[in-house]
Design a protein around this motif. Structure first.
Motif, PDB file in Angstrom:
ATOM      1  N   LEU A  18     -19.754  11.927  21.326  1.00  0.00           N
ATOM      2  CA  LEU A  18     -18.598  11.050  21.445  1.00  0.00           C
ATOM      3  C   LEU A  18     -17.396  11.972  21.606  1.00  0.00           C
ATOM      4  CD1 LEU A  18     -17.165   8.371  21.435  1.00  0.00           C
ATOM      5  CD2 LEU A  18     -17.324   8.314  18.953  1.00  0.00           C
ATOM      6  N   ARG A  19     -16.802  11.942  22.793  1.00  0.00           N
ATOM      7  CA  ARG A  19     -15.714  12.884  23.103  1.00  0.00           C
ATOM      8  C   ARG A  19     -14.382  12.299  22.662  1.00  0.00           C
ATOM      9  NH1 ARG A  19     -16.620  15.591  29.037  1.00  0.00           N
ATOM     10  NH2 ARG A  19     -18.860  15.926  28.894  1.00  0.00           N
ATOM     11  N   GLU A 268      -8.862  -3.801  24.465  1.00  0.00           N
ATOM     12  CA  GLU A 268     -10.144  -3.633  23.758  1.00  0.00           C
ATOM     13  C   GLU A 268     -10.075  -2.461  22.773  1.00  0.00           C
ATOM     14  OE1 GLU A 268     -13.677  -3.343  26.261  1.00  0.00           O
ATOM     15  OE2 GLU A 268     -14.639  -2.036  24.788  1.00  0.00           O
ATOM     16  N   VAL A 269      -9.543  -1.332  23.248  1.00  0.00           N
ATOM     17  CA  VAL A 269      -9.534  -0.125  22.407  1.00  0.00           C
ATOM     18  C   VAL A 269      -8.540  -0.283  21.245  1.00  0.00           C
ATOM     19  CG1 VAL A 269      -9.018   2.357  22.398  1.00  0.00           C
ATOM     20  CG2 VAL A 269     -10.347   1.375  24.256  1.00  0.00           C
ATOM     21  N   VAL A 270      -7.361  -0.823  21.540  1.00  0.00           N
ATOM     22  CA  VAL A 270      -6.353  -0.961  20.480  1.00  0.00           C
ATOM     23  C   VAL A 270      -6.865  -1.900  19.387  1.00  0.00           C
ATOM     24  CG1 VAL A 270      -4.036  -1.861  19.963  1.00  0.00           C
ATOM     25  CG2 VAL A 270      -4.370  -0.336  21.914  1.00  0.00           C
ATOM     26  N   ASN A 271      -7.501  -2.974  19.804  1.00  0.00           N
ATOM     27  CA  ASN A 271      -8.051  -3.932  18.856  1.00  0.00           C
ATOM     28  C   ASN A 271      -9.125  -3.274  17.973  1.00  0.00           C
ATOM     29  OD1 ASN A 271      -8.640  -6.398  17.684  1.00  0.00           O
ATOM     30  ND2 ASN A 271     -10.212  -6.870  19.222  1.00  0.00           N
ATOM     31  N   ALA A 272     -10.015  -2.519  18.608  1.00  0.00           N
ATOM     32  CA  ALA A 272     -11.083  -1.849  17.854  1.00  0.00           C
ATOM     33  C   ALA A 272     -10.496  -0.790  16.911  1.00  0.00           C
ATOM     34  CB  ALA A 272     -12.079  -1.211  18.818  1.00  0.00           C
ATOM     35  N   LEU A 273      -9.441  -0.105  17.373  1.00  0.00           N
ATOM     36  CA  LEU A 273      -8.839   0.938  16.524  1.00  0.00           C
ATOM     37  C   LEU A 273      -8.080   0.339  15.348  1.00  0.00           C
ATOM     38  CD1 LEU A 273      -7.682   3.557  19.176  1.00  0.00           C
ATOM     39  CD2 LEU A 273      -9.296   3.925  17.311  1.00  0.00           C
ATOM     40  N   LYS A 275      -9.032  -2.323  13.763  1.00  0.00           N
ATOM     41  CA  LYS A 275     -10.099  -2.626  12.794  1.00  0.00           C
ATOM     42  C   LYS A 275     -10.546  -1.348  12.095  1.00  0.00           C
ATOM     43  CE  LYS A 275     -12.019  -6.617  15.170  1.00  0.00           C
ATOM     44  NZ  LYS A 275     -12.966  -6.902  16.250  1.00  0.00           N
ATOM     45  N   LEU A 276     -10.699  -0.276  12.878  1.00  0.00           N
ATOM     46  CA  LEU A 276     -11.121   1.007  12.284  1.00  0.00           C
ATOM     47  C   LEU A 276     -10.104   1.460  11.227  1.00  0.00           C
ATOM     48  CD1 LEU A 276     -12.443   4.193  13.953  1.00  0.00           C
ATOM     49  CD2 LEU A 276     -10.349   4.354  12.659  1.00  0.00           C
ATOM     50  N   ARG A 277      -8.816   1.416  11.590  1.00  0.00           N
ATOM     51  CA  ARG A 277      -7.784   1.885  10.646  1.00  0.00           C
ATOM     52  C   ARG A 277      -7.850   1.099   9.340  1.00  0.00           C
ATOM     53  NH1 ARG A 277      -5.133   3.531  15.533  1.00  0.00           N
ATOM     54  NH2 ARG A 277      -3.996   5.487  15.241  1.00  0.00           N
ATOM     55  N   LYS A 278      -8.055  -0.231   9.458  1.00  0.00           N
ATOM     56  CA  LYS A 278      -8.145  -1.065   8.252  1.00  0.00           C
ATOM     57  C   LYS A 278      -9.346  -0.661   7.420  1.00  0.00           C
ATOM     58  CE  LYS A 278      -5.885  -5.377   9.242  1.00  0.00           C
ATOM     59  NZ  LYS A 278      -6.105  -6.252  10.364  1.00  0.00           N
ATOM     60  N   LYS A 279     -10.481  -0.509   8.091  1.00  0.00           N
ATOM     61  CA  LYS A 279     -11.747  -0.235   7.405  1.00  0.00           C
ATOM     62  C   LYS A 279     -11.707   1.108   6.654  1.00  0.00           C
ATOM     63  CE  LYS A 279     -16.013  -1.570   6.773  1.00  0.00           C
ATOM     64  NZ  LYS A 279     -17.275  -1.563   7.394  1.00  0.00           N
ATOM     65  N   ARG A 333     -17.480  -0.438  21.232  1.00  0.00           N
ATOM     66  CA  ARG A 333     -18.764  -0.045  20.614  1.00  0.00           C
ATOM     67  C   ARG A 333     -18.684   1.395  20.071  1.00  0.00           C
ATOM     68  NH1 ARG A 333     -22.204  -1.026  17.435  1.00  0.00           N
ATOM     69  NH2 ARG A 333     -24.215  -0.023  17.631  1.00  0.00           N
ATOM     70  N   GLU A 334     -18.106   2.280  20.859  1.00  0.00           N
ATOM     71  CA  GLU A 334     -17.961   3.683  20.415  1.00  0.00           C
ATOM     72  C   GLU A 334     -17.115   3.740  19.141  1.00  0.00           C
ATOM     73  OE1 GLU A 334     -18.091   5.993  24.764  1.00  0.00           O
ATOM     74  OE2 GLU A 334     -16.170   5.514  23.857  1.00  0.00           O
ATOM     75  N   ILE A 335     -16.083   2.894  19.098  1.00  0.00           N
ATOM     76  CA  ILE A 335     -15.176   2.934  17.943  1.00  0.00           C
ATOM     77  C   ILE A 335     -15.853   2.329  16.703  1.00  0.00           C
ATOM     78  CG2 ILE A 335     -12.913   2.098  17.098  1.00  0.00           C
ATOM     79  CD1 ILE A 335     -12.033   2.417  20.136  1.00  0.00           C
ATOM     80  N   GLU A 336     -16.696   1.338  16.927  1.00  0.00           N
ATOM     81  CA  GLU A 336     -17.480   0.785  15.795  1.00  0.00           C
ATOM     82  C   GLU A 336     -18.399   1.859  15.220  1.00  0.00           C
ATOM     83  OE1 GLU A 336     -17.724  -3.604  17.734  1.00  0.00           O
ATOM     84  OE2 GLU A 336     -19.642  -2.610  17.270  1.00  0.00           O
ATOM     85  N   ILE A 337     -19.050   2.591  16.114  1.00  0.00           N
ATOM     86  CA  ILE A 337     -19.966   3.655  15.652  1.00  0.00           C
ATOM     87  C   ILE A 337     -19.167   4.715  14.883  1.00  0.00           C
ATOM     88  CG2 ILE A 337     -21.498   5.537  16.436  1.00  0.00           C
ATOM     89  CD1 ILE A 337     -22.305   3.640  18.761  1.00  0.00           C
ATOM     90  N   LEU A 338     -18.013   5.094  15.432  1.00  0.00           N
ATOM     91  CA  LEU A 338     -17.198   6.105  14.754  1.00  0.00           C
ATOM     92  C   LEU A 338     -16.770   5.610  13.364  1.00  0.00           C
ATOM     93  CD1 LEU A 338     -15.587   8.806  14.883  1.00  0.00           C
ATOM     94  CD2 LEU A 338     -13.631   7.426  15.571  1.00  0.00           C
ATOM     95  N   THR A 339     -16.428   4.335  13.265  1.00  0.00           N
ATOM     96  CA  THR A 339     -16.019   3.780  11.967  1.00  0.00           C
ATOM     97  C   THR A 339     -17.124   4.012  10.943  1.00  0.00           C
ATOM     98  OG1 THR A 339     -14.881   2.054  13.202  1.00  0.00           O
ATOM     99  CG2 THR A 339     -15.096   1.695  10.835  1.00  0.00           C
ATOM    100  N   MET A 340     -18.336   3.701  11.357  1.00  0.00           N
ATOM    101  CA  MET A 340     -19.492   3.882  10.476  1.00  0.00           C
ATOM    102  C   MET A 340     -19.634   5.360  10.068  1.00  0.00           C
ATOM    103  SD  MET A 340     -22.769   1.885  11.859  1.00  0.00           S
ATOM    104  CE  MET A 340     -23.456   3.396  12.521  1.00  0.00           C
ATOM    105  N   LEU A 341     -19.501   6.239  11.059  1.00  0.00           N
ATOM    106  CA  LEU A 341     -19.678   7.678  10.796  1.00  0.00           C
ATOM    107  C   LEU A 341     -18.571   8.198   9.874  1.00  0.00           C
ATOM    108  CD1 LEU A 341     -20.711   8.915  14.367  1.00  0.00           C
ATOM    109  CD2 LEU A 341     -22.187   8.454  12.405  1.00  0.00           C
TER     110      LEU A 341
END
Ligand code: PLP
Length: 428
Positions: A18-19, A268-273, A275-279, A333-341
């Motif tokens: 994931l770059r 799409e990316v801003v929305n996913a990010l 969620k990531l920031r919150k999580k 999807r990439e951002i969801e995976i990163l959140t998990m990691l």
């Protein structure tokens, strides 16, 4: 013959990664661009600095997208655009006021053009070379400077943005022009967040950092009528006479991307990010920045290693932070995976959070004079009282600690050491 560069690239390309670093295309090719497309100014093609054919047409398309009076292509990154912007301001004999968190490309341009900027220091509060720039600080300097040109960097390397609208308003009230290093903000193309829409007179966008463009591709945007006629000729002073058609073609394709896909990909990316920031907020201290720069305040070197083991490569890491750099070409999807990691990693605290302060710095000679002088490289511990020759920057973020011509003092030595710089180049 061994081919170490090619071998490295081949291996990197074959590993699942994931770059989260530049360039903004993230290794995802928007179209087939091959050696067969690599030409020069042959019959029917165009010439970048005397463009009146396909390049002129493509630059006009970019200008319409970015809502500028003129947009020029650079195959030499924002570095070439910064040299051009400063040269144009210098032709008008403007005094350059610059906010000190400049990239080293600004300092090189100052050396080439013999510019001695008046510095405004950002509020370097977080313990590293990134901080707030206010319109009030700019106004204070403008009150004492006529025929000025203000130069700011926004977003900076860590994603910190300035209130460009307010700064532009102040500049124009004092008949100053505003130049913005928007190397990290090309993804705001045509939106209300872009410096040109916010009132900048000129700005550079490294398309290659934040958009699907080949490394080296950048836009120089001009909204200051007076500079339009000399822009191309000025650019050619610094540029290669063989600008890459591959890079220009990728800027051309970038225009199409901006028109047709940028908005939906960004959403799409801003929305996913978001969620990531919150999580991750319970586990990580997040530095306030524009959405695509995720800067986490922790021991970045350690976290970068943990992420590398999980096949994630970051943009930058040091003892204070890590920068994970996204672009609209990343996916939810990439951002969801990163959140998990990230939730699986265990961040260690930043190694120091002492505020970086720049009390009075003495200057003994101009940037150009210092760069041109005979110099030697010495241990940073022996540098107290010596004059900085070639600028030493922690790279990245490539923001100066001491600028060429300034006297290195104990405080600056401390900052050099904090950034892991052990040798400095000083005047003999
Ligand atoms: C803030 C900033 N400005 C300018 C530049 C130079 O841009 P380029 O690499 O496109 O020449 C960089 C490069 O990293 C940068 O980070």
């Amino acid at each position: 013959m061994e081919t170490p560069i090619y071998d490295f690239l081949k291996k990197y390309e074959q590993e699942p990664k994931l770059r989260l670093h530049m360039p903004g295309h993230k290794g995802k090719s928007p179209a087939e661009i091959s050696f067969a497309y690599d030409i020069t100014e042959i019959n029917g093609a165009d010439s970048l600095f005397e463009a009146d054919g396909i390049i002129a047409q493509s630059e006009k398309n970019a200008s319409a997208l970015f809502k500028t009076k003129m947009t020029c292509y650079s195959a030499g990154g924002s570095t070439l655009c910064i040299q051009t912007m400063l040269a144009l301001a210098k032709f008008e004999k403007r005094s350059i006021i610059a906010v000190r968190n400049v990239h080293r490309s600004f300092l090189s341009a100052c050396a080439l053009l013999d510019i001695q900027p008046q510095w405004i220091y950002p509020d370097y509060r977080a313990g590293f070379l990134s901080g707030e720039i206010t319109a009030e600080a700019v106004e204070k300097e403008l009150k004492n400077t006529s025929n000025a040109c203000v130069y700011i960097t926004s977003p900076d390397y860590l994603g910190k943005t300035a209130d460009i609208k307010a700064i532009a308003e102040v500049c124009h009230r004092y008949d100053a022009i505003l130049l913005v290093d928007n190397a990290h903000g090309a993804h705001t193309a045509g939106t209300e967040n872009h410096p040109i829409i916010q009132g900048a007179d000129m700005c550079c966008d490294s398309a290659h950092k934040m958009l699907p463009c080949l490394t080296g591709g950048a836009y120089l945007h001009i909204n200051y009528e007076k500079y339009i006629s000399r822009a191309k000729q000025t650019m050619s002073l610094f540029a290669s006479t063989s600008p890459s058609y591959l890079i220009m073609a990728s800027l051309d394709l970038c225009n199409d991307y901006i028109e047709n896909q940028l908005q939906s990909d960004t959403a799409e990316v801003v929305n996913a990010l978001e969620k990531l920031r919150k999580k991750i907020s319970g586990q990580y201290k997040v530095y306030s920045s524009e959405p695509f720069h995720l800067t986490l305040l922790c021991n970045g070197i350690d976290l970068a290693e943990q992420l590398r083991e999980k096949h994630v490569e970051c943009e930058y890491a040091d003892k204070y932070c890590i920068v994970l750099l996204f672009s609209p070409k990343n996916t939810a999807r990439e951002i969801e995976i990163l959140t998990m990691l990230l939730m699986l990693c265990e961040p260690k605290p930043a190694l120091s959070d002492t505020a970086i302060e720049f009390p009075h710095i003495e200057r003994k000679m101009s940037i150009r004079e210092a760069v041109m002088s005979e110099s030697e490289t010495i241990n940073v511990n022996d540098a107290d009282g010596r004059i900085c020759a070639m600028v030493n920057v922690p790279c990245p973020p490539a923001v100066p600690i001491a600028v060429s011509g300034e006297v290195i003092n104990k405080n600056l030595i401390k900052i050099f050491k904090n950034y892991g710089i052990s040798v400095v180049n000083v005047i003999k």
